[in-house]
Design an enzyme around this catalytic site. Structure first.
Site, PDB file in Angstrom:
ATOM      1  N   LYS A  55       3.483  -0.593  -0.832  1.00  0.00           N
ATOM      2  CA  LYS A  55       3.694   0.438   0.181  1.00  0.00           C
ATOM      3  C   LYS A  55       3.040   0.073   1.509  1.00  0.00           C
ATOM      4  O   LYS A  55       3.352   0.659   2.542  1.00  0.00           O
ATOM      5  CB  LYS A  55       3.196   1.791  -0.310  1.00  0.00           C
ATOM      6  CG  LYS A  55       4.077   2.373  -1.413  1.00  0.00           C
ATOM      7  CD  LYS A  55       3.749   3.824  -1.696  1.00  0.00           C
ATOM      8  CE  LYS A  55       4.687   4.436  -2.721  1.00  0.00           C
ATOM      9  NZ  LYS A  55       4.398   3.950  -4.099  1.00  0.00           N
TER      10      LYS A  55
HETATM   11  C1  PLP Z   1       5.412   3.987  -5.136  1.00  0.00           C
HETATM   12  C2  PLP Z   1       5.291   2.999  -6.229  1.00  0.00           C
HETATM   13  C3  PLP Z   1       6.394   2.617  -7.029  1.00  0.00           C
HETATM   14  C4  PLP Z   1       7.758   3.255  -6.882  1.00  0.00           C
HETATM   15  O1  PLP Z   1       8.412   2.864  -5.712  1.00  0.00           O
HETATM   16  P1  PLP Z   1       9.711   3.675  -5.197  1.00  0.00           P
HETATM   17  O2  PLP Z   1      10.051   3.053  -3.899  1.00  0.00           O
HETATM   18  O3  PLP Z   1       9.270   5.110  -5.061  1.00  0.00           O
HETATM   19  O4  PLP Z   1      10.768   3.510  -6.223  1.00  0.00           O
HETATM   20  C5  PLP Z   1       6.220   1.614  -7.969  1.00  0.00           C
HETATM   21  N1  PLP Z   1       5.017   1.036  -8.165  1.00  0.00           N
HETATM   22  C6  PLP Z   1       3.922   1.385  -7.435  1.00  0.00           C
HETATM   23  C7  PLP Z   1       2.629   0.731  -7.720  1.00  0.00           C
HETATM   24  C8  PLP Z   1       4.017   2.379  -6.445  1.00  0.00           C
HETATM   25  O5  PLP Z   1       2.939   2.726  -5.737  1.00  0.00           O
END
Ligand code: PLP
Length: 432
Positions: free
Chosen positions: A107
């Protein structure tokens, strides 16, 4: 580039408007009016491009001239100033490590890009913006870090006291400056409710320019395409494109990969790797989309019962179920399978997965068992240390702390304690 709302009742807007608004007024998601076709040279000669040049080529059509070339280059270089290594785990499986950013999760890429775009756009307007978000752990850290020191933007993060891991809490509470952490004596749902009330409060919104930084914002979604190209650049066998498995919750990450593919990135097949929250898995079996209550699992950042980016996936495939099925499959992985995968991969290859990566790994392995001439990549979306409370009992061993966060662990948390009480939140916001 213009963006339309997936609900089709709000006017089209440019990249700047879409970034500032986040969601369309009719509650739809913004979607690009046309999907750009990449220059052939980018794919054919990808090894001669730098990471920054790839990112610039991919994102420029979406931004247009709303940000100058020089400024966009600066934003990109600050967004991707860490490694995205593709690591071989066994003969047919590779890990794309997306956890080398400042908060150790993928993210970081979206949050860093979006924060800098928003900072740039509000500077034009001479406005001060307050970003207000509730977090259950992972998003808050990436957003806080992304916005840290961005001029003209104050960030206020609500998190549930005692319900985030210690690493996550330090990531939220130690930055200071334009980042404030409100430690709420309640649950994540309480935090979310308080934030919703603030956005609906007309009086408050007259005095403050409030915005959210959630994952449906196009400026968070679109840059996630970058690392799919970085993976392809490192892929040895250019004659046979990889299968890519993406641990999915709100489906923003995989949706960015599907968009990159539609623009011309070679990918053999996509796997939506889900935990027990299996709405999309069911959809691909039955063609019926039925949102559910979310179920708590070991891979908790994927505990989503009504994935917000599903509508964007349908847009990419122009609502054609059969075209979607040709490109994407899904598996639902239980907590028991997550545990055994994490343990076995560690024992057999010495590679330590986090619970989300373990879901991605096993889904990929299952697909490759049925397609044994292919090879694939799973996205390792977070560093295992972020989920040490899950990982350590499985491997019976402490997780090594990466250098990057050793400093963090010595810092002292600074938070403002708050009860679940909207008047207290409002008073605080107005006093800022
Ligand atoms: C947010 C997150 C996900 C999921 O990602 P999306 O884009 O919401 O599908 C998967 N793994 C981790 C570690 C995350 O923080």
């Amino acid at each position: 580039m213009l963006y339309y709302s997936t609900n089709h009742t709000s006017p089209k807007v440019n990249f700047k408007e879409a970034t500032i608004r986040g969601q369309a007024p009719d509650k739809g998601l913004y979607f690009p009016d046309n999907i750009p076709v990449l220059p052939r040279g980018l794919i054919e000669n990808i090894n001669s491009y730098s990471k920054e040049e790839i990112a610039q080529t991919v994102i420029h059509p979406y931004v247009g001239d709303e940000i100058s070339k020089a400024k966009l280059e600066k934003i990109i270089s600050e967004t991707i100033n860490f490694e995205f290594p593709l690591v071989k785990i066994k003969e047919n499986i590779f890990s794309l490590e997306l956890f080398h950013g400042p908060t150790l999760a993928f993210k970081d890429v979206g949050a860093r890009f979006m924060s800098r775009c928003l900072g740039h756009f509000v500077k034009d307007e001479n406005k001060k913006v307050t970003v207000l978000i509730a977090t259950s752990g992972d998003t808050g850290g990436a957003v806080a870090n992304g916005f840290y020191n961005v001029e003209g933007v104050d960030v206020i993060i609500l998190y549930p006291s005692g319900k985030v891991s210690s690493v996550q809490e330090l990531q939220l509470t130690t930055l200071g400056k334009n980042i404030t952490a409100l430690e709420v004596n309640g649950t994540f749902d309480d935090c979310q409710q308080l934030v919703k009330q603030a956005f609906a409060d007309k009086e408050l919104n007259k005095k403050l320019f409030l915005t959210s930084a959630n994952s449906i914002n196009v400026a968070r979604w679109l840059p996630q395409q970058f690392y799919y190209f970085f993976a392809y650049q490192q892929w040895q066998d250019k004659g046979q494109a990889p299968v890519i498995s993406v641990p999915s919750g709100n489906f923003g990450n995989i949706c960015a990969g599907l968009l990159a593919h539609k623009s011309g990135l070679p990918v053999e097949h996509f796997i939506a790797a889900c935990n027990a929250n299996d709405v999309i898995y069911d959809y691909l079996k039955t063609e019926k989309y039925m949102p559910k209550q979310s179920i708590a699992t070991l891979s908790n950042a994927m505990d989503v019962g009504n994935p917000s980016n599903f509508v964007r996936i349908l847009e990419i495939f122009e609502q054609q179920f059969d075209s979607l099925k040709n490109v994407m499959s899904s598996y639902s992985i239980s907590d028991e399978e997550t545990r055994s995968t994490l343990k076995e991969v560690y024992l057999n290859t010495n590679y330590l997965l986090d619970p989300h990566g373990a879901v991605g790994y096993l889904a990929l392995e299952k697909y490759l068992e049925e397609h044994n001439n292919l090879k694939g990549i799973f996205l390792e979306t977070a560093h295992p240390v972020k989920f040490y409370d899950v990982v350590e009992p499985i491997i019976n061993q402490a997780v090594l702390i990466p250098e990057a966060i050793k400093g963090l662990l010595k810092e002292k948390k600074k938070s403002i304690k708050m009860e679940v009480n909207y008047s207290a939140l409002k008073e605080y916001l107005l006093s800022k």
